[in-house]
Design a protein around this motif. Structure first.
Motif, PDB file in Angstrom:
ATOM      1  N   GLY A  31      68.632  57.705  73.073  1.00  0.00           N
ATOM      2  CA  GLY A  31      69.144  59.054  72.849  1.00  0.00           C
ATOM      3  C   GLY A  31      70.569  59.280  73.316  1.00  0.00           C
ATOM      4  O   GLY A  31      71.077  60.393  73.236  1.00  0.00           O
ATOM      5  N   LYS A  32      71.225  58.242  73.795  1.00  0.00           N
ATOM      6  CA  LYS A  32      72.607  58.367  74.285  1.00  0.00           C
ATOM      7  C   LYS A  32      73.549  57.742  73.268  1.00  0.00           C
ATOM      8  O   LYS A  32      73.252  56.723  72.675  1.00  0.00           O
ATOM      9  N   TRP A  33      74.704  58.375  73.079  1.00  0.00           N
ATOM     10  CA  TRP A  33      75.699  57.796  72.173  1.00  0.00           C
ATOM     11  C   TRP A  33      76.646  56.924  72.979  1.00  0.00           C
ATOM     12  O   TRP A  33      77.224  57.361  73.969  1.00  0.00           O
ATOM     13  N   LEU A  34      76.789  55.663  72.563  1.00  0.00           N
ATOM     14  CA  LEU A  34      77.673  54.709  73.232  1.00  0.00           C
ATOM     15  C   LEU A  34      78.721  54.223  72.248  1.00  0.00           C
ATOM     16  O   LEU A  34      78.423  54.000  71.074  1.00  0.00           O
ATOM     17  N   CYS A  35      79.929  54.015  72.746  1.00  0.00           N
ATOM     18  CA  CYS A  35      80.977  53.442  71.907  1.00  0.00           C
ATOM     19  C   CYS A  35      80.630  51.980  71.622  1.00  0.00           C
ATOM     20  O   CYS A  35      79.693  51.424  72.190  1.00  0.00           O
ATOM     21  N   GLY A  36      81.393  51.353  70.753  1.00  0.00           N
ATOM     22  CA  GLY A  36      81.122  49.973  70.374  1.00  0.00           C
ATOM     23  C   GLY A  36      81.135  49.008  71.538  1.00  0.00           C
ATOM     24  O   GLY A  36      80.269  48.133  71.651  1.00  0.00           O
ATOM     25  N   LEU A  37      82.104  49.136  72.429  1.00  0.00           N
ATOM     26  CA  LEU A  37      82.204  48.208  73.556  1.00  0.00           C
ATOM     27  C   LEU A  37      81.044  48.388  74.532  1.00  0.00           C
ATOM     28  O   LEU A  37      80.438  47.411  74.972  1.00  0.00           O
ATOM     29  N   CYS A  38      80.709  49.624  74.842  1.00  0.00           N
ATOM     30  CA  CYS A  38      79.596  49.868  75.761  1.00  0.00           C
ATOM     31  C   CYS A  38      78.274  49.425  75.146  1.00  0.00           C
ATOM     32  O   CYS A  38      77.420  48.865  75.837  1.00  0.00           O
ATOM     33  N   SER A  39      78.107  49.634  73.845  1.00  0.00           N
ATOM     34  CA  SER A  39      76.866  49.196  73.208  1.00  0.00           C
ATOM     35  C   SER A  39      76.748  47.674  73.235  1.00  0.00           C
ATOM     36  O   SER A  39      75.663  47.136  73.447  1.00  0.00           O
ATOM     37  N   GLU A  40      77.861  46.973  73.063  1.00  0.00           N
ATOM     38  CA  GLU A  40      77.845  45.510  73.169  1.00  0.00           C
ATOM     39  C   GLU A  40      77.511  45.070  74.589  1.00  0.00           C
ATOM     40  O   GLU A  40      76.772  44.113  74.799  1.00  0.00           O
ATOM     41  N   ALA A  41      78.057  45.777  75.578  1.00  0.00           N
ATOM     42  CA  ALA A  41      77.766  45.440  76.979  1.00  0.00           C
ATOM     43  C   ALA A  41      76.285  45.632  77.281  1.00  0.00           C
ATOM     44  O   ALA A  41      75.667  44.814  77.962  1.00  0.00           O
ATOM     45  N   VAL A  42      75.696  46.700  76.748  1.00  0.00           N
ATOM     46  CA  VAL A  42      74.268  46.959  76.964  1.00  0.00           C
ATOM     47  C   VAL A  42      73.430  45.883  76.272  1.00  0.00           C
ATOM     48  O   VAL A  42      72.497  45.337  76.861  1.00  0.00           O
ATOM     49  N   ARG A  43      73.774  45.555  75.033  1.00  0.00           N
ATOM     50  CA  ARG A  43      73.039  44.495  74.318  1.00  0.00           C
ATOM     51  C   ARG A  43      73.140  43.167  75.056  1.00  0.00           C
ATOM     52  O   ARG A  43      72.165  42.422  75.156  1.00  0.00           O
TER      53      ARG A  43
END
Length: 109
Positions: A31-43
């Motif tokens: 439910g949180k919106w993440l930018c591309g870099l943060c989403s890659e870090a989470v993945r």
């Protein structure tokens, strides 16, 4: 298609996106919106921590905590995140023993 400005809930970076894209990202990250870099870090965090059974929710919270520790502006946090991501990806390569060093500067007289 209407474009909306949305702010990353981790680093604070703003991006212009469609509502469909925003909803898709939120669906992937608790439910949180993440930018591309943060989403890659989470993945990356989820894929590296298979032994600990670290889920997406825990990875998002850990990354948000990391971003919250830094008091600098979002651009600096994004650069720091990219640096960490590159360091982690370099750990798996055979050439990871090579150290990157700063080149010597020349003095102008």
């Amino acid at each position: 298609m209407e474009i909306e400005s949305v702010r990353c809930e981790c680093c604070g970076l703003k991006e212009d996106c469609t509502q469909d894209y925003i909803n898709g990202v939120k669906a992937k990250f608790d439910g949180k919106w993440l930018c591309g870099l943060c989403s890659e870090a989470v993945r990356d965090e989820v894929s590296r921590s298979k032994k600990k059974q670290f889920g997406v929710e825990e990875a998002v919270e850990a990354h948000m905590s990391f971003c919250g520790k830094s008091k600098s502006n979002p651009a600096v946090r994004v650069a720091d995140g990219m640096r960490q991501l590159l360091r982690r990806s370099g750990d798996n390569s055979p050439s990871s023993s090579k150290k990157f060093t700063r080149s010597a500067t020349t003095k102008l007289y």
